[in-house]
Design a protein around this motif. Sequence first.
Motif, PDB file in Angstrom:
ATOM      1  N   ILE A   1     102.681  49.296 -11.918  1.00 23.33           N
ATOM      2  CA  ILE A   1     103.554  48.197 -12.354  1.00 23.33           C
ATOM      3  C   ILE A   1     104.730  48.047 -11.395  1.00 23.33           C
ATOM      4  O   ILE A   1     105.125  46.931 -11.041  1.00 23.33           O
ATOM      5  N   HIS A   2     105.278  49.181 -10.942  1.00 30.46           N
ATOM      6  CA  HIS A   2     106.423  49.141 -10.030  1.00 30.46           C
ATOM      7  C   HIS A   2     106.057  48.484  -8.707  1.00 30.46           C
ATOM      8  O   HIS A   2     106.824  47.689  -8.160  1.00 30.46           O
ATOM      9  N   ILE A   3     104.879  48.804  -8.200  1.00 29.99           N
ATOM     10  CA  ILE A   3     104.501  48.299  -6.882  1.00 29.99           C
ATOM     11  C   ILE A   3     103.792  46.955  -6.966  1.00 29.99           C
ATOM     12  O   ILE A   3     103.577  46.287  -5.940  1.00 29.99           O
ATOM     13  N   ALA A   4     103.438  46.520  -8.172  1.00 28.62           N
ATOM     14  CA  ALA A   4     102.671  45.281  -8.354  1.00 28.62           C
ATOM     15  C   ALA A   4     103.306  44.053  -7.691  1.00 28.62           C
ATOM     16  O   ALA A   4     102.607  43.279  -7.028  1.00 28.62           O
ATOM     17  N   PRO A   5     104.627  43.825  -7.842  1.00 32.14           N
ATOM     18  CA  PRO A   5     105.202  42.633  -7.191  1.00 32.14           C
ATOM     19  C   PRO A   5     105.045  42.649  -5.677  1.00 32.14           C
ATOM     20  O   PRO A   5     104.756  41.602  -5.075  1.00 32.14           O
ATOM     21  N   TYR A   6     105.219  43.805  -5.070  1.00 28.77           N
ATOM     22  CA  TYR A   6     105.083  43.900  -3.613  1.00 28.77           C
ATOM     23  C   TYR A   6     103.635  43.673  -3.187  1.00 28.77           C
ATOM     24  O   TYR A   6     103.359  42.996  -2.199  1.00 28.77           O
ATOM     25  N   LEU A   7     102.708  44.251  -3.947  1.00 29.49           N
ATOM     26  CA  LEU A   7     101.305  44.060  -3.627  1.00 29.49           C
ATOM     27  C   LEU A   7     100.876  42.619  -3.855  1.00 29.49           C
ATOM     28  O   LEU A   7     100.090  42.064  -3.080  1.00 29.49           O
ATOM     29  N   ALA A   8     101.397  42.017  -4.917  1.00 28.17           N
ATOM     30  CA  ALA A   8     101.044  40.619  -5.192  1.00 28.17           C
ATOM     31  C   ALA A   8     101.485  39.717  -4.049  1.00 28.17           C
ATOM     32  O   ALA A   8     100.739  38.821  -3.614  1.00 28.17           O
ATOM     33  N   VAL A   9     102.692  39.960  -3.553  1.00 27.68           N
ATOM     34  CA  VAL A   9     103.193  39.147  -2.431  1.00 27.68           C
ATOM     35  C   VAL A   9     102.348  39.375  -1.189  1.00 27.68           C
ATOM     36  O   VAL A   9     101.951  38.421  -0.500  1.00 27.68           O
ATOM     37  N   SER A  10     102.056  40.633  -0.879  1.00 30.92           N
ATOM     38  CA  SER A  10     101.296  40.924   0.332  1.00 30.92           C
ATOM     39  C   SER A  10      99.870  40.399   0.240  1.00 30.92           C
ATOM     40  O   SER A  10      99.327  39.890   1.225  1.00 30.92           O
ATOM     41  N   VAL A  11      99.243  40.515  -0.931  1.00 34.85           N
ATOM     42  CA  VAL A  11      97.899  39.975  -1.115  1.00 34.85           C
ATOM     43  C   VAL A  11      97.915  38.452  -0.989  1.00 34.85           C
ATOM     44  O   VAL A  11      97.034  37.857  -0.354  1.00 34.85           O
ATOM     45  N   ALA A  12      98.936  37.817  -1.590  1.00 27.34           N
ATOM     46  CA  ALA A  12      99.051  36.364  -1.490  1.00 27.34           C
ATOM     47  C   ALA A  12      99.256  35.924  -0.045  1.00 27.34           C
ATOM     48  O   ALA A  12      98.683  34.917   0.399  1.00 27.34           O
ATOM     49  N   VAL A  13     100.074  36.678   0.692  1.00 20.64           N
ATOM     50  CA  VAL A  13     100.296  36.351   2.102  1.00 20.64           C
ATOM     51  C   VAL A  13      99.010  36.479   2.891  1.00 20.64           C
ATOM     52  O   VAL A  13      98.667  35.621   3.718  1.00 20.64           O
ATOM     53  N   ALA A  14      98.257  37.564   2.651  1.00 23.46           N
ATOM     54  CA  ALA A  14      96.996  37.761   3.356  1.00 23.46           C
ATOM     55  C   ALA A  14      96.000  36.664   3.010  1.00 23.46           C
ATOM     56  O   ALA A  14      95.293  36.147   3.886  1.00 23.46           O
ATOM     57  N   ALA A  15      95.933  36.296   1.733  1.00 21.74           N
ATOM     58  CA  ALA A  15      95.005  35.250   1.317  1.00 21.74           C
ATOM     59  C   ALA A  15      95.420  33.890   1.885  1.00 21.74           C
ATOM     60  O   ALA A  15      94.571  33.090   2.302  1.00 21.74           O
ATOM     61  N   PHE A  16      96.724  33.631   1.908  1.00 20.85           N
ATOM     62  CA  PHE A  16      97.208  32.374   2.491  1.00 20.85           C
ATOM     63  C   PHE A  16      96.901  32.299   3.982  1.00 20.85           C
ATOM     64  O   PHE A  16      96.480  31.262   4.502  1.00 20.85           O
ATOM     65  N   ALA A  17      97.112  33.444   4.670  1.00 21.29           N
ATOM     66  CA  ALA A  17      96.812  33.472   6.104  1.00 21.29           C
ATOM     67  C   ALA A  17      95.344  33.194   6.357  1.00 21.29           C
ATOM     68  O   ALA A  17      94.987  32.494   7.308  1.00 21.29           O
ATOM     69  N   ARG A  18      94.472  33.724   5.504  1.00 19.13           N
ATOM     70  CA  ARG A  18      93.044  33.489   5.653  1.00 19.13           C
ATOM     71  C   ARG A  18      92.684  32.043   5.371  1.00 19.13           C
ATOM     72  O   ARG A  18      91.948  31.407   6.125  1.00 19.13           O
ATOM     73  N   ALA A  19      93.194  31.499   4.254  1.00 20.41           N
ATOM     74  CA  ALA A  19      92.807  30.149   3.844  1.00 20.41           C
ATOM     75  C   ALA A  19      93.367  29.066   4.762  1.00 20.41           C
ATOM     76  O   ALA A  19      92.728  28.047   4.998  1.00 20.41           O
ATOM     77  N   SER A  20      94.558  29.281   5.287  1.00 19.29           N
ATOM     78  CA  SER A  20      95.205  28.261   6.113  1.00 19.29           C
ATOM     79  C   SER A  20      94.833  28.352   7.581  1.00 19.29           C
ATOM     80  O   SER A  20      95.077  27.411   8.347  1.00 19.29           O
ATOM     81  N   GLY A  21      94.248  29.491   7.999  1.00 17.76           N
ATOM     82  CA  GLY A  21      93.969  29.691   9.416  1.00 17.76           C
ATOM     83  C   GLY A  21      95.127  30.323  10.161  1.00 17.76           C
ATOM     84  O   GLY A  21      95.067  30.500  11.375  1.00 17.76           O
ATOM     85  N   LEU A  22      96.173  30.705   9.415  1.00 16.50           N
ATOM     86  CA  LEU A  22      97.342  31.300  10.050  1.00 16.50           C
ATOM     87  C   LEU A  22      97.019  32.654  10.667  1.00 16.50           C
ATOM     88  O   LEU A  22      97.611  33.042  11.674  1.00 16.50           O
ATOM     89  N   ASP A  23      96.046  33.377  10.094  1.00 16.03           N
ATOM     90  CA  ASP A  23      95.714  34.699  10.614  1.00 16.03           C
ATOM     91  C   ASP A  23      95.213  34.618  12.057  1.00 16.03           C
ATOM     92  O   ASP A  23      95.479  35.489  12.870  1.00 16.03           O
ATOM     93  N   HIS A  24      94.503  33.546  12.378  1.00 17.26           N
ATOM     94  CA  HIS A  24      94.013  33.400  13.739  1.00 17.26           C
ATOM     95  C   HIS A  24      95.161  33.149  14.711  1.00 17.26           C
ATOM     96  O   HIS A  24      95.144  33.634  15.848  1.00 17.26           O
ATOM     97  N   GLN A  25      96.158  32.392  14.265  1.00 15.29           N
ATOM     98  CA  GLN A  25      97.300  32.117  15.134  1.00 15.29           C
ATOM     99  C   GLN A  25      98.153  33.366  15.331  1.00 15.29           C
ATOM    100  O   GLN A  25      98.654  33.620  16.431  1.00 15.29           O
ATOM    101  N   ILE A  26      98.329  34.157  14.255  1.00 16.39           N
ATOM    102  CA  ILE A  26      99.039  35.431  14.383  1.00 16.39           C
ATOM    103  C   ILE A  26      98.268  36.337  15.329  1.00 16.39           C
ATOM    104  O   ILE A  26      98.839  37.026  16.175  1.00 16.39           O
ATOM    105  N   GLY A  27      96.955  36.319  15.186  1.00 13.07           N
ATOM    106  CA  GLY A  27      96.123  37.122  16.061  1.00 13.07           C
ATOM    107  C   GLY A  27      96.297  36.727  17.515  1.00 13.07           C
ATOM    108  O   GLY A  27      96.372  37.585  18.399  1.00 13.07           O
ATOM    109  N   ARG A  28      96.384  35.437  17.787  1.00 15.29           N
ATOM    110  CA  ARG A  28      96.577  34.981  19.161  1.00 15.29           C
ATOM    111  C   ARG A  28      97.949  35.416  19.685  1.00 15.29           C
ATOM    112  O   ARG A  28      98.096  35.792  20.848  1.00 15.29           O
ATOM    113  N   ALA A  29      98.968  35.389  18.816  1.00 17.32           N
ATOM    114  CA  ALA A  29     100.316  35.788  19.240  1.00 17.32           C
ATOM    115  C   ALA A  29     100.375  37.271  19.571  1.00 17.32           C
ATOM    116  O   ALA A  29     101.098  37.694  20.479  1.00 17.32           O
TER     117      ALA A  29
END
Length: 348
Positions: free
Chosen positions: A51-79
């Motif tokens: 429960i304590h770590i849930a908010p941090y994990l939720a944010v990080s999972v959401a960021v990872a999922a957003f990066a995947r869905a938007s294509g941002l992960d590929h741009q970060i990868g290029r950088a």
Amino acid sequence: MTTAELTRSLSLRIGRIDRVWIAIALVFAALALLAPAQVPESARFAVDALIHIAPYLAVSVAVAAFARASGLDHQIGRAFSGNAAQAILLAAAFGALSPFCSCGVVPIIAGLLGAGVPLAPVMAFWLASPLMDPEMFILMLPVMGLEFTVAKMVAAFSIGAVSGFATHMLVKGGAFSDALRPQLTKSCGCSGTSALKNEKIVWAFWKDRERRAAFGGEARTTGLFLLKWLALAFVIESLMVSYVPADKIATYLGGGEWWTVPAAILVGVPSYLNGYAAIPLVGGLMDLGMAPAAGLAFMIAGGITSIPASMAVFALVRGGVFTWYLALGLLGSLAAAYGFTLYLAISA
């Protein structure tokens, strides 16, 4: 149905259950037989920790999922895939400033590796990230003082940068050609630099059905992956807290004997006290006489190689990369502590 058929059917059903959940069930079964009173304590500890770590994990999972869905992960990868030295230094600096803990950064790392980012800058980011962030810096100042706090910040960047360059040299020599475990590489649907697509970032990904599905799939897969491994890690940690209290062991780490720093690292390795919980504990122990270098070693080792963090890394990457990660964490803790000792001796 014959006994053989029944046994085979039962084996197939058990085989479909994830091994991590089986391990958790076996731990609680053993506790029920050997220490029944510990069962509710361990369950409560694990649930509270999740429960304590849930908010941090939720944010990080959401960021990872957003990066995947938007294509941002590929741009970060290029950088992170340009000039090696620049990428490593940038990753170490970004890691030292990022707000992710050692477990919360795992889905980000999975996304970067899946997008084809070279292992060297990823390792630099991975090792620097749990050691310092702006909020931790501010909280440490009144407890540890400016000198100690700055030393930890410098150690975070230095460990990340040196580890990144060391990893880069090994990769150039042919090591770690495939970092992710096979099942994760398959689930990412990509491998190597071929994933570094030059596609346009779609910020409003929710308008596209396929991208919405990608977001949901990535969030679900990553979230469940982290949940099971962290649940097992926190159950194991609950046993450590009950039977091997870190604060009592750390009490004996005062003084300036040669073994103080290595002992602090051995205590910090399994302890999940890398973040804010370690600040008052180590601060209080330093007030009681704990050597500053031992306190720094304890906090750094706990941040990189604590049981929850190590288990998350183990589940994500192949054995060779995992062993290298642990070695970098231990050597980095040792170097930072002795470097701080040398600084204090020179400035005295």
